[in-house]
Scaffold this motif. Structure first.
Motif, PDB file in Angstrom:
ATOM      1  N   ALA A  70     -20.613  30.760  15.333  1.00  5.03           N
ATOM      2  CA  ALA A  70     -21.511  30.767  16.988  1.00  5.03           C
ATOM      3  C   ALA A  70     -23.141  30.426  16.503  1.00  5.03           C
ATOM      4  O   ALA A  70     -23.815  30.053  15.603  1.00  5.03           O
ATOM      5  CB  ALA A  70     -21.785  31.923  17.851  1.00  5.03           C
ATOM      6  N   GLN A  71     -23.944  29.698  17.655  1.00  5.53           N
ATOM      7  CA  GLN A  71     -24.730  29.501  17.736  1.00  5.53           C
ATOM      8  C   GLN A  71     -26.093  30.645  16.381  1.00  5.53           C
ATOM      9  O   GLN A  71     -25.382  31.787  16.612  1.00  5.53           O
ATOM     10  CB  GLN A  71     -25.493  29.567  19.196  1.00  5.53           C
ATOM     11  N   GLY A  72     -26.021  29.485  15.867  1.00  2.26           N
ATOM     12  CA  GLY A  72     -27.355  30.471  14.810  1.00  2.26           C
ATOM     13  C   GLY A  72     -26.745  31.049  13.535  1.00  2.26           C
ATOM     14  O   GLY A  72     -27.243  31.311  12.534  1.00  2.26           O
ATOM     15  N   ASP A  73     -24.857  30.463  13.146  1.00  2.00           N
ATOM     16  CA  ASP A  73     -24.380  30.995  12.002  1.00  2.00           C
ATOM     17  C   ASP A  73     -24.689  29.534  11.302  1.00  2.00           C
ATOM     18  O   ASP A  73     -24.108  28.737  11.390  1.00  2.00           O
ATOM     19  CB  ASP A  73     -22.964  31.507  12.120  1.00  2.00           C
ATOM     20  N   LEU A  74     -24.640  29.857  10.236  1.00  2.00           N
ATOM     21  CA  LEU A  74     -24.898  29.168   8.877  1.00  2.00           C
ATOM     22  C   LEU A  74     -23.080  29.207   8.268  1.00  2.00           C
ATOM     23  O   LEU A  74     -23.000  30.062   7.675  1.00  2.00           O
ATOM     24  CB  LEU A  74     -25.927  28.889   7.482  1.00  2.00           C
ATOM     25  N   VAL A  75     -22.388  28.085   7.258  1.00  2.00           N
ATOM     26  CA  VAL A  75     -21.190  27.957   6.388  1.00  2.00           C
ATOM     27  C   VAL A  75     -21.294  26.893   5.715  1.00  2.00           C
ATOM     28  O   VAL A  75     -21.682  26.391   5.056  1.00  2.00           O
ATOM     29  CB  VAL A  75     -19.768  27.882   6.837  1.00  2.00           C
ATOM     30  N   VAL A  76     -21.914  27.527   4.450  1.00  2.00           N
ATOM     31  CA  VAL A  76     -21.910  26.764   2.809  1.00  2.00           C
ATOM     32  C   VAL A  76     -20.301  26.668   2.555  1.00  2.00           C
ATOM     33  O   VAL A  76     -19.889  27.613   2.323  1.00  2.00           O
ATOM     34  CB  VAL A  76     -22.981  27.861   1.721  1.00  2.00           C
ATOM     35  N   VAL A  77     -19.492  25.196   2.243  1.00  6.01           N
ATOM     36  CA  VAL A  77     -19.020  24.744   1.395  1.00  6.01           C
ATOM     37  C   VAL A  77     -19.119  23.869   0.543  1.00  6.01           C
ATOM     38  O   VAL A  77     -19.625  22.635   0.332  1.00  6.01           O
ATOM     39  CB  VAL A  77     -18.291  23.536   2.749  1.00  6.01           C
ATOM     40  N   PRO A  78     -18.841  24.414  -0.756  1.00  6.87           N
ATOM     41  CA  PRO A  78     -18.944  24.134  -2.045  1.00  6.87           C
ATOM     42  C   PRO A  78     -18.018  22.890  -2.041  1.00  6.87           C
ATOM     43  O   PRO A  78     -17.274  23.212  -1.773  1.00  6.87           O
ATOM     44  CB  PRO A  78     -18.683  25.917  -3.077  1.00  6.87           C
ATOM     45  N   ALA A  79     -18.434  21.949  -3.467  1.00  3.06           N
ATOM     46  CA  ALA A  79     -17.498  21.237  -3.386  1.00  3.06           C
ATOM     47  C   ALA A  79     -16.412  21.306  -3.732  1.00  3.06           C
ATOM     48  O   ALA A  79     -16.250  22.573  -4.388  1.00  3.06           O
ATOM     49  CB  ALA A  79     -18.840  19.836  -4.608  1.00  3.06           C
ATOM     50  N   GLY A  80     -15.038  20.438  -3.418  1.00  4.89           N
ATOM     51  CA  GLY A  80     -14.296  20.889  -3.454  1.00  4.89           C
ATOM     52  C   GLY A  80     -12.734  22.008  -3.197  1.00  4.89           C
ATOM     53  O   GLY A  80     -11.966  22.041  -3.381  1.00  4.89           O
ATOM     54  N   ARG A  81     -13.519  22.194  -2.096  1.00  3.70           N
ATOM     55  CA  ARG A  81     -13.116  23.260  -0.931  1.00  3.70           C
ATOM     56  C   ARG A  81     -12.686  23.303   0.187  1.00  3.70           C
ATOM     57  O   ARG A  81     -12.874  22.029   0.855  1.00  3.70           O
ATOM     58  CB  ARG A  81     -14.279  24.400  -1.086  1.00  3.70           C
ATOM     59  N   THR A  82     -11.480  22.522   0.406  1.00  3.01           N
ATOM     60  CA  THR A  82     -10.593  22.858   1.678  1.00  3.01           C
ATOM     61  C   THR A  82     -11.065  23.466   2.868  1.00  3.01           C
ATOM     62  O   THR A  82     -11.463  24.262   2.999  1.00  3.01           O
ATOM     63  CB  THR A  82      -9.283  22.875   1.556  1.00  3.01           C
TER      64      THR A  82
END
Length: 130
Positions: A70-82
């Motif tokens: 939701a608003q304000g959240d941050l998600v990190v997706v490292p290279a190679g991750r589905t």
């Protein structure tokens, strides 16, 4: 210098994907996912991605793990991750994302996911080469 009031710029764009800025090592993109929509499951083998959510509600799926966003959240997706991001709410899910290195054509604007997918399949959404 580039300067954005990023939440405002993101909220004002109804486009599925809009590239705001492209540098040699990173790229800033805003996205609007309609209710019931999704980015679509994908993997970027050599690209890290950081997504920050401006408004709406959704679900992040990264390497099989699910989390509400939701608003304000941050998600990190490292290279190679589905990964996939789904809009589970009644309003658009608005976000901005930083790719490192760039993932899309400089200045690309895709009004819908279908348009974005077609551009990718046609080879018209390739990042700039150095």
């Amino acid at each position: 210098m580039e300067h954005f009031t990023i939440a405002t710029v993101a909220e004002q764009s109804a486009d599925f994907r809009r590239v705001l800025w492209t540098g040699e090592h990173s790229q800033l993109v805003i996205m609007t996912i309609p209710p019931g929509g999704e980015i679509g499951e994908e993997v970027h083998e050599d690209i890290d991605q950081i997504l920050t959510f401006v408004s709406g509600t959704g679900e992040a799926v990264v390497s099989g793990q699910r989390r509400k966003v939701a608003q304000g959240d941050l998600v990190v997706v490292p290279a190679g991750r589905t990964h996939n991001f789904l809009n589970t709410g009644v309003n658009p899910l608005v976000l901005y994302t930083v790719y490192g290195p760039p993932e899309h054509a400089d200045g690309a604007v895709h009004a819908t996911k279908e348009e974005a997918d077609a551009a990718e399949e046609a080879g018209k959404d390739e990042p700039p080469t150095s």
